[in-house]
Design an enzyme around this catalytic site. Structure first.
Site, PDB file in Angstrom:
ATOM      1  N   GLU A  80      11.163  39.079 -22.255  1.00  0.00           N
ATOM      2  CA  GLU A  80      10.163  39.044 -21.186  1.00  0.00           C
ATOM      3  C   GLU A  80       9.419  40.368 -21.110  1.00  0.00           C
ATOM      4  O   GLU A  80      10.039  41.437 -21.125  1.00  0.00           O
ATOM      5  CB  GLU A  80      10.813  38.761 -19.821  1.00  0.00           C
ATOM      6  CG  GLU A  80      11.430  37.382 -19.681  1.00  0.00           C
ATOM      7  CD  GLU A  80      11.985  37.126 -18.280  1.00  0.00           C
ATOM      8  OE1 GLU A  80      11.566  37.840 -17.340  1.00  0.00           O
ATOM      9  OE2 GLU A  80      12.836  36.231 -18.133  1.00  0.00           O
ATOM     10  N   TYR A  97       9.554  45.181 -17.910  1.00  0.00           N
ATOM     11  CA  TYR A  97       8.188  45.086 -17.404  1.00  0.00           C
ATOM     12  C   TYR A  97       7.583  46.473 -17.229  1.00  0.00           C
ATOM     13  O   TYR A  97       7.338  46.935 -16.111  1.00  0.00           O
ATOM     14  CB  TYR A  97       8.181  44.304 -16.088  1.00  0.00           C
ATOM     15  CG  TYR A  97       8.483  42.835 -16.273  1.00  0.00           C
ATOM     16  CD1 TYR A  97       7.462  41.928 -16.519  1.00  0.00           C
ATOM     17  CD2 TYR A  97       9.791  42.361 -16.232  1.00  0.00           C
ATOM     18  CE1 TYR A  97       7.735  40.582 -16.701  1.00  0.00           C
ATOM     19  CE2 TYR A  97      10.071  41.020 -16.418  1.00  0.00           C
ATOM     20  CZ  TYR A  97       9.038  40.134 -16.655  1.00  0.00           C
ATOM     21  OH  TYR A  97       9.308  38.801 -16.847  1.00  0.00           O
ATOM     22  N   ASP A 137      13.480  33.670  -9.459  1.00  0.00           N
ATOM     23  CA  ASP A 137      12.068  33.701  -9.085  1.00  0.00           C
ATOM     24  C   ASP A 137      11.342  32.425  -9.503  1.00  0.00           C
ATOM     25  O   ASP A 137      10.341  32.459 -10.221  1.00  0.00           O
ATOM     26  CB  ASP A 137      11.400  34.931  -9.721  1.00  0.00           C
ATOM     27  CG  ASP A 137       9.986  35.155  -9.199  1.00  0.00           C
ATOM     28  OD1 ASP A 137       9.742  34.855  -8.016  1.00  0.00           O
ATOM     29  OD2 ASP A 137       9.136  35.615  -9.979  1.00  0.00           O
ATOM     30  N   GLU A 186      19.447  37.505 -17.056  1.00  0.00           N
ATOM     31  CA  GLU A 186      19.542  38.603 -16.093  1.00  0.00           C
ATOM     32  C   GLU A 186      20.760  38.516 -15.173  1.00  0.00           C
ATOM     33  O   GLU A 186      20.644  38.687 -13.949  1.00  0.00           O
ATOM     34  CB  GLU A 186      18.257  38.706 -15.269  1.00  0.00           C
ATOM     35  CG  GLU A 186      17.040  39.060 -16.105  1.00  0.00           C
ATOM     36  CD  GLU A 186      15.805  39.380 -15.272  1.00  0.00           C
ATOM     37  OE1 GLU A 186      15.875  39.266 -14.028  1.00  0.00           O
ATOM     38  OE2 GLU A 186      14.776  39.749 -15.858  1.00  0.00           O
TER      39      GLU A 186
END
Length: 684
Positions: free
Chosen positions: A573, A537, A234, A483
């Site tokens: 994160e 998240y 991303d 990831e």
């Protein structure tokens, strides 16, 4: 000659395309038929014991002037020619490197170096270009460099992604894996006292065997066929000559490489163990030399010295050492000494070579519950970042770099992760000087297809990264991936082999990575790590809008990671996208109010976890907004930053600043900034 030329084209094709295979989306009866590479089906039965380990890197010291070395910058405005996306090897076939780019009769544009080329013009074809571009620069070399019998080196800080370099039409350098430096001696290729020409072919294509992975596809378009670079990470795939280009000299017999290891003993005695490599043209010359080693403090006072005749290994002991401490853990963070090395001959007062290397002295250790520096447990508070800014893209910009470090200190951070690739050497030097700790990450992000050739490239990326950054006091851990698809069974033998190799060259640092799986038991990678890291998240990708579903889920998941692996745990994160200036009461997703509420709930979870001691860090995603590929889920890029892309604070930055400084006060008795709390009322 024609046969040689054909062989040369085939060789370069193999180098550039082996990891960047183009896949066609051919339209058949209205449907897309994707041609897959047959050798990469996601097997789990590869024999990684036959993988060829990387050849150890030697040299690549950062260019520094001294009494015996000259450094010249080749930064500035270069010329650029964009190849046709359908014919990336056209320049090889037509031998553009043997002539000036202007003489090819193709369109030439001016291009600053260092910088990404994508955002420099108003041409979207250049912004979205897939394939090769060609750079050119003319330069002069002083006549005295030839008379003085010095070695002349050409060094690139980084080129993304693959590069082939010619000097005066002759092949000089090749390198793959962006973000890392490469160099070569070019004395035999240059004309002293007259003009010279550098030509660089840059290929930005990513494939199944590049680090990171990607895929180039062909699709029909209104103009015929379009070549599209796809990837799952991303952030925008910026390309070009991203960091500085230097021309520099060394003597014929010179200090080629320096490896440093430091520690602090219980009686405040500092220790530096060093290993040297001498480059030379004559063995007999080396036999008559010795090394004068001096350690100088910030005031340039010699605090330790020795004469070393073996020219390889040595140890310096420093009484009353001033340790390197992170920001806000000590009144004088980031204390750096200078290790001065003088290569001398017994009969001569003038040194053969002089090199000065900054060094911070500290001890680093870890166990199943903590990471300690100078005997004190660390609690990391910081960010995931990106090298990203308006116009320059990923190009080195010292002004932006200085602004970033001033903001890191303003907000009270003491660490960041170089997500998701190695950052510039200059940024590592800044981190040393400012006392900012670094989780140093290689460019493996979202790795999906696991196989031996990819593993060899992955190992090479880590070897080059560790070699480059091993002497930096700021580096406290190596991150081997972000990831990766570690739910796949193929990930287990792959990361087992990768971690085993990396630990053998880890230079006294632990290994970590950022996992992203539903449950800790599903991860095939984390068993091989020294520190567990994960991304989550809550109230964004998971239960969006529900800030009442953050504290307990975060607390429970972190505990599960520790219970599974019995290692220290970091949240690498967390966060949510926020549009600058958008407010909503009550808080609503994408508003600045929502980001601050989301942060506050995470703080509560982190404080509960800190009581368990093995929870050692919290990293916001992200430091600043950054550019991504075009998609309907991103409005002008990723907006999870607490600062805007032009480095101005959102509301959450002020909240985070209060937390980070409060943690520093609570753990290390650091003073609060005078402006941390605004005056409201006199309560007396």
């Amino acid at each position: 000659m024609r046969n040689f030329k054909q062989l040369w084209i085939l060789l370069v094709s193999a180098i550039l395309l082996s990891a960047s295979t183009v896949k066609s989306n051919d339209v058949v009866d209205g449907k897309e038929e994707i041609q897959q590479e047959q050798e990469l089906p996601g097997r789990t039965s590869y024999n990684y014991s036959t993988v060829v380990l990387p050849r150890p890197t030697v040299g690549l010291l950062y260019p520094r002037e001294s009494e015996t070395r000259e450094v010249r910058s080749l930064d500035g405005v270069w010329q650029l020619l964009k190849s046709n996306a359908s014919d990336p090897l056209q320049g090889i076939r037509e031998e553009w490197y043997k002539q000036t780019l202007r003489s090819t009769d193709h369109e030439i544009i001016f291009m600053p170096v260092p910088a990404s080329y994508n955002d420099m013009t108003v041409d979207k074809q250049l912004r979205d270009h897939v394939g090769t571009v060609w750079y050119e620069r003319h330069f002069f070399v002083p006549v005295h460099w030839s008379r003085d019998r010095v070695r002349t080196w050409l060094r690139f800080g980084s080129v993304h992604y693959q590069a082939v370099v010619w000097v005066n039409g002759q092949l000089a350098l090749r390198h793959s894996i962006g973000h890392l430096p490469f160099e070569g001696e070019i004395g035999r290729l240059i004309n002293y006292g007259s003009e010279n020409r550098i030509t660089v072919m840059v290929d930005n294509r990513l494939g199944n065997r590049t680090i990171p992975q990607g895929q180039v596809i062909k699709q029909p378009s209104d103009e015929g066929v379009a070549y599209i670079q796809t990837y799952t990470f991303d952030f925008f795939n910026y390309a070009g000559i991203h960091r500085s280009v230097h021309l520099y000299t060394t003597p014929e017999t010179y200090i080629q490489d320096i490896e440093l290891k430091t520690q602090i003993t219980t009686n405040e005695l500092g220790r530096i163990d060093y290993h040297l490599t001498i480059g030379n043209g004559s063995v007999s010359t080396v036999k008559n030399t010795y090394m004068l080693v001096q350690l100088r403090d910030r005031n340039n006072v010699v605090v330790a010295h020795q004469i070393n005749h073996n020219l390889q290994n040595g140890t310096l002991l420093i009484p009353n050492v001033k340790p390197w401490w992170p920001y806000l853990m000590h009144p004088h963070p980031g204390y750096m000494y200078t290790l001065e090395l003088q290569l001398k001959v017994d009969s001569s007062a003038a040194p053969l070579d002089v090199y000065r290397h900054p060094v911070g002295i500290r001890s680093l250790s870890w166990n199943n519950n903590s990471l300690t520096l100078n005997g004190k447990p660390l609690y990391l508070r910081g960010f995931g970042k990106h090298e990203d800014s308006d116009i320059r893209g990923k190009g080195l910009d010292n002004a932006v770099l200085m602004r970033d470090f001033n903001l890191l200190k303003w907000i009270g951070a003491n660490a960041y992760r170089t997500s998701h690739y190695p950052y510039s050497e200059e940024s590592m030097q800044f981190a040393d000087e400012h006392g900012i700790m670094i989780i140093d990450e290689c460019p493996s992000v979202n790795t999906d297809i696991f196989e031996p050739q990819l593993l060899e490239n992955h190992m090479s990326a880590l070897e080059q990264l560790i070699h480059r950054d091993r002497n930096h006091a700021c580096v406290i851990a190596w991150s081997i991936a972000n990831e990766p698809r570690t739910k796949k069974k193929a990930a287990e033998p792959y990361f087992g082999a990768l971690a085993n190799y990396t630990k053998s060259i880890a230079q006294g640092r632990p290994l970590t990575a950022a996992a992203n799986v539903d449950t800790p038991t599903a991860c095939m990678m984390s068993q091989f790590l020294d520190i567990i890291g994960f991304n989550r998240y809550n109230a964004w990708y998971h239960n969006p809008g529900r800030t009442d579903m953050i504290v307990q889920p975060m607390y429970d998941e972190a505990r599960k990671w520790h219970e599974r692996y019995r290692k220290p745990v970091i949240v690498f994160e967390y966060g949510g996208d926020t549009m600058e200036g958008y407010h909503s009461l009550p808080a609503y997703i994408w508003s600045e109010d929502y980001q601050t509420e989301l942060f506050s709930k995470h703080f509560k979870a982190f404080d509960k976890l800190r009581e368990l001691k093995w929870f050692i860090g919290e990293f916001v995603w992200n430091f600043a907004d950054f550019k991504t590929e075009q998609t309907f889920t991103r409005v002008g890029g990723n907006k999870k930053g607490v600062f805007t892309r032009n480095r101005q604070p959102k509301d959450a930055a002020h909240l985070l600043r209060k937390r980070y400084h409060a943690i520093a006060f609570k753990l290390d008795n650091a003073s609060f900034p005078a402006d941390l709390f605004q005056y409201i009322i006199d309560w007396n």
